[in-house]
Design a protein around this motif. Structure first.
Motif, PDB file in Angstrom:
ATOM      1  N   TYR A   1      50.349  86.761  13.642  1.00 33.53           N
ATOM      2  CA  TYR A   1      49.969  85.533  12.952  1.00 33.53           C
ATOM      3  C   TYR A   1      49.924  84.315  13.877  1.00 33.53           C
ATOM      4  O   TYR A   1      49.476  83.240  13.463  1.00 33.53           O
ATOM      5  CB  TYR A   1      50.934  85.252  11.802  1.00 33.53           C
ATOM      6  N   THR A   2      50.385  84.465  15.133  1.00 35.59           N
ATOM      7  CA  THR A   2      50.280  83.367  16.093  1.00 35.59           C
ATOM      8  C   THR A   2      49.072  83.523  17.006  1.00 35.59           C
ATOM      9  O   THR A   2      48.880  82.717  17.914  1.00 35.59           O
ATOM     10  CB  THR A   2      51.553  83.259  16.962  1.00 35.59           C
ATOM     11  N   SER A   3      48.249  84.537  16.797  1.00 33.82           N
ATOM     12  CA  SER A   3      47.087  84.806  17.641  1.00 33.82           C
ATOM     13  C   SER A   3      45.980  83.787  17.386  1.00 33.82           C
ATOM     14  O   SER A   3      45.978  83.057  16.387  1.00 33.82           O
ATOM     15  CB  SER A   3      46.561  86.213  17.379  1.00 33.82           C
ATOM     16  N   ALA A   4      45.008  83.777  18.287  1.00 38.04           N
ATOM     17  CA  ALA A   4      43.872  82.870  18.132  1.00 38.04           C
ATOM     18  C   ALA A   4      43.104  83.156  16.848  1.00 38.04           C
ATOM     19  O   ALA A   4      42.685  82.233  16.132  1.00 38.04           O
ATOM     20  CB  ALA A   4      42.946  82.994  19.341  1.00 38.04           C
ATOM     21  N   LYS A   5      42.915  84.434  16.535  1.00 39.54           N
ATOM     22  CA  LYS A   5      42.174  84.777  15.321  1.00 39.54           C
ATOM     23  C   LYS A   5      42.894  84.282  14.075  1.00 39.54           C
ATOM     24  O   LYS A   5      42.266  83.771  13.131  1.00 39.54           O
ATOM     25  CB  LYS A   5      41.911  86.289  15.249  1.00 39.54           C
ATOM     26  N   SER A   6      44.226  84.396  14.069  1.00 42.33           N
ATOM     27  CA  SER A   6      44.984  83.943  12.905  1.00 42.33           C
ATOM     28  C   SER A   6      44.951  82.425  12.770  1.00 42.33           C
ATOM     29  O   SER A   6      44.898  81.895  11.657  1.00 42.33           O
ATOM     30  CB  SER A   6      46.429  84.441  12.987  1.00 42.33           C
ATOM     31  N   HIS A   7      44.970  81.712  13.890  1.00 40.18           N
ATOM     32  CA  HIS A   7      44.837  80.251  13.820  1.00 40.18           C
ATOM     33  C   HIS A   7      43.497  79.869  13.197  1.00 40.18           C
ATOM     34  O   HIS A   7      43.425  78.953  12.357  1.00 40.18           O
ATOM     35  CB  HIS A   7      44.972  79.648  15.219  1.00 40.18           C
ATOM     36  N   ASP A   8      42.434  80.574  13.606  1.00 41.41           N
ATOM     37  CA  ASP A   8      41.120  80.322  13.002  1.00 41.41           C
ATOM     38  C   ASP A   8      41.140  80.602  11.509  1.00 41.41           C
ATOM     39  O   ASP A   8      40.648  79.803  10.698  1.00 41.41           O
ATOM     40  CB  ASP A   8      40.061  81.201  13.663  1.00 41.41           C
ATOM     41  N   LEU A   9      41.712  81.730  11.127  1.00 40.64           N
ATOM     42  CA  LEU A   9      41.704  82.129   9.724  1.00 40.64           C
ATOM     43  C   LEU A   9      42.546  81.199   8.863  1.00 40.64           C
ATOM     44  O   LEU A   9      42.173  80.884   7.725  1.00 40.64           O
ATOM     45  CB  LEU A   9      42.207  83.574   9.591  1.00 40.64           C
ATOM     46  N   MET A  10      43.648  80.732   9.392  1.00 43.41           N
ATOM     47  CA  MET A  10      44.474  79.791   8.630  1.00 43.41           C
ATOM     48  C   MET A  10      43.763  78.456   8.454  1.00 43.41           C
ATOM     49  O   MET A  10      43.952  77.769   7.452  1.00 43.41           O
ATOM     50  CB  MET A  10      45.826  79.618   9.305  1.00 43.41           C
ATOM     51  N   ALA A  11      42.913  78.097   9.426  1.00 43.12           N
ATOM     52  CA  ALA A  11      42.214  76.818   9.355  1.00 43.12           C
ATOM     53  C   ALA A  11      41.001  76.858   8.433  1.00 43.12           C
ATOM     54  O   ALA A  11      40.745  75.913   7.679  1.00 43.12           O
ATOM     55  CB  ALA A  11      41.781  76.387  10.757  1.00 43.12           C
ATOM     56  N   THR A  12      40.232  77.953   8.492  1.00 40.00           N
ATOM     57  CA  THR A  12      38.966  77.995   7.756  1.00 40.00           C
ATOM     58  C   THR A  12      39.000  78.874   6.517  1.00 40.00           C
ATOM     59  O   THR A  12      38.191  78.702   5.614  1.00 40.00           O
ATOM     60  CB  THR A  12      37.840  78.517   8.666  1.00 40.00           C
ATOM     61  N   ARG A  13      39.904  79.855   6.511  1.00 36.96           N
ATOM     62  CA  ARG A  13      40.036  80.802   5.390  1.00 36.96           C
ATOM     63  C   ARG A  13      38.757  81.580   5.120  1.00 36.96           C
ATOM     64  O   ARG A  13      38.455  81.946   3.983  1.00 36.96           O
ATOM     65  CB  ARG A  13      40.482  80.072   4.112  1.00 36.96           C
ATOM     66  N   TYR A  14      37.994  81.865   6.196  1.00 38.61           N
ATOM     67  CA  TYR A  14      36.757  82.624   6.040  1.00 38.61           C
ATOM     68  C   TYR A  14      36.523  83.485   7.271  1.00 38.61           C
ATOM     69  O   TYR A  14      36.881  83.091   8.382  1.00 38.61           O
ATOM     70  CB  TYR A  14      35.558  81.682   5.846  1.00 38.61           C
ATOM     71  N   ALA A  15      35.928  84.667   7.063  1.00 32.62           N
ATOM     72  CA  ALA A  15      35.672  85.575   8.184  1.00 32.62           C
ATOM     73  C   ALA A  15      34.527  86.511   7.840  1.00 32.62           C
ATOM     74  O   ALA A  15      34.129  86.659   6.677  1.00 32.62           O
ATOM     75  CB  ALA A  15      36.921  86.393   8.514  1.00 32.62           C
ATOM     76  N   SER A  16      34.003  87.159   8.873  1.00 26.48           N
ATOM     77  CA  SER A  16      33.045  88.242   8.678  1.00 26.48           C
ATOM     78  C   SER A  16      33.375  89.360   9.646  1.00 26.48           C
ATOM     79  O   SER A  16      33.958  89.120  10.706  1.00 26.48           O
ATOM     80  CB  SER A  16      31.605  87.760   8.896  1.00 26.48           C
ATOM     81  N   VAL A  17      33.040  90.583   9.255  1.00 25.75           N
ATOM     82  CA  VAL A  17      33.235  91.732  10.130  1.00 25.75           C
ATOM     83  C   VAL A  17      31.993  92.603  10.104  1.00 25.75           C
ATOM     84  O   VAL A  17      31.243  92.621   9.117  1.00 25.75           O
ATOM     85  CB  VAL A  17      34.467  92.594   9.741  1.00 25.75           C
ATOM     86  N   THR A  18      31.791  93.337  11.200  1.00 20.25           N
ATOM     87  CA  THR A  18      30.684  94.287  11.297  1.00 20.25           C
ATOM     88  C   THR A  18      31.210  95.614  11.799  1.00 20.25           C
ATOM     89  O   THR A  18      31.924  95.662  12.804  1.00 20.25           O
ATOM     90  CB  THR A  18      29.597  93.779  12.265  1.00 20.25           C
ATOM     91  N   PHE A  19      30.883  96.682  11.090  1.00 21.39           N
ATOM     92  CA  PHE A  19      31.161  98.047  11.553  1.00 21.39           C
ATOM     93  C   PHE A  19      29.914  98.527  12.284  1.00 21.39           C
ATOM     94  O   PHE A  19      28.867  98.735  11.666  1.00 21.39           O
ATOM     95  CB  PHE A  19      31.446  98.980  10.374  1.00 21.39           C
ATOM     96  N   PRO A  20      29.964  98.738  13.604  1.00 24.57           N
ATOM     97  CA  PRO A  20      28.773  99.146  14.367  1.00 24.57           C
ATOM     98  C   PRO A  20      28.746 100.653  14.624  1.00 24.57           C
ATOM     99  O   PRO A  20      29.164 101.116  15.691  1.00 24.57           O
ATOM    100  CB  PRO A  20      28.947  98.367  15.675  1.00 24.57           C
ATOM    101  N   TRP A  21      28.257 101.407  13.673  1.00 22.67           N
ATOM    102  CA  TRP A  21      28.184 102.858  13.839  1.00 22.67           C
ATOM    103  C   TRP A  21      26.857 103.221  14.524  1.00 22.67           C
ATOM    104  O   TRP A  21      25.933 103.764  13.897  1.00 22.67           O
ATOM    105  CB  TRP A  21      28.303 103.535  12.474  1.00 22.67           C
ATOM    106  N   PHE A  22      26.774 102.954  15.820  1.00 24.76           N
ATOM    107  CA  PHE A  22      25.514 103.115  16.552  1.00 24.76           C
ATOM    108  C   PHE A  22      24.997 104.541  16.513  1.00 24.76           C
ATOM    109  O   PHE A  22      23.792 104.769  16.396  1.00 24.76           O
ATOM    110  CB  PHE A  22      25.699 102.678  18.008  1.00 24.76           C
ATOM    111  N   ALA A  23      25.904 105.510  16.642  1.00 24.81           N
ATOM    112  CA  ALA A  23      25.470 106.907  16.706  1.00 24.81           C
ATOM    113  C   ALA A  23      24.798 107.367  15.422  1.00 24.81           C
ATOM    114  O   ALA A  23      24.011 108.314  15.431  1.00 24.81           O
ATOM    115  CB  ALA A  23      26.666 107.813  17.020  1.00 24.81           C
ATOM    116  N   MET A  24      25.112 106.693  14.301  1.00 26.23           N
ATOM    117  CA  MET A  24      24.495 107.041  13.026  1.00 26.23           C
ATOM    118  C   MET A  24      23.399 106.053  12.654  1.00 26.23           C
ATOM    119  O   MET A  24      22.843 106.139  11.552  1.00 26.23           O
ATOM    120  CB  MET A  24      25.568 107.097  11.931  1.00 26.23           C
TER     121      MET A  24
END
Length: 218
Positions: free
Chosen positions: A84-107
């Motif tokens: 929770y002290t990481s850079a990503k957590s600081h961002d998430l605590m500030a903006t409360r928004y995120a996106s993720v991508t699963f990159p299944w290139f082989a499929m």
């Protein structure tokens, strides 16, 4: 002398012809569809099938991305765990928004999840923590994630210190600075590569009246 070959980026090209995705192919809910594709990726032997690229922004709108592992999925959202002290957590605590991508290139597939975030409760965090290897638990105590360190030896020293601290403990406790984040989706898109770049993009979108499915132009 070893010969080197320069990669000609404009010439790099793959024709996507492994499959298609129609509205009738979709499961009834976004989380059932995502679980289906995760299962298929794992059965196909893709390495780290649950790896997803997490994108966040800081308070000035500057984006950052990194790869994390999905460790929970149900109708509430998608869960990963971190410091929770990481850079990503600081961002998430500030903006409360995120996106993720699963990159299944082989499929020739991708899945994109976008939404608000919330911290996972202590009981759920503790349950996942108990499933982790002891070495990973100790590493989470030892690493000041995202902070500048003077060298690898400092990290090794920190780990040895934590190993001594918990040497007599049967169970390593959850660090107070560690836990889960849940992404509560507003949009979940399933992307299947198609020939001639006419890809299939089907999106679950949360509206006033619940979830709807939309087809998006490639």
């Amino acid at each position: 002398m070893t010969e080197t070959t320069n990669v000609t980026l404009p010439a790099m090209r793959v024709s996507y012809e492994q499959g298609s995705l129609t509205e009738s192919d979709l499961a009834a809910t976004w989380h059932e569809q995502l679980q289906l594709w995760l299962d298929q990726a794992a059965r196909a032997g893709l390495p780290e099938a649950n790896a997803m690229v997490l994108a966040t922004t800081d308070t000035k709108g500057r984006p950052s991305s990194r790869t994390v592992l999905a460790k929970g999925l149900d109708e509430r959202g998608l869960v990963f765990f971190t410091n929770y002290t990481s850079a990503k957590s600081h961002d998430l605590m500030a903006t409360r928004y995120a996106s993720v991508t699963f990159p299944w290139f082989a499929m020739q597939r991708q899945a994109h999840v976008r939404g608000t975030v919330e911290k996972v409760g202590p009981a759920e965090t503790a349950a996942y923590w108990a499933s982790r290897p002891r070495g990973s638990q100790l590493g989470s105590w030892a690493s000041p994630q995202s902070r500048v360190v003077t060298g690898r030896s400092n990290l090794e020293s920190a780990l040895h210190k934590i190993e001594r601290q918990f040497a007599d403990a049967e169970n390593v406790p959850v660090p107070p600075h560690w836990g889960g984040w849940r992404i509560r989706p507003e949009e979940v898109e399933f992307w299947q590569g198609r020939r001639d770049r006419m890809h299939d993009r089907l999106r679950f979108r949360l509206g006033r009246d619940g979830w709807e499915v939309q087809r998006v132009a490639p």
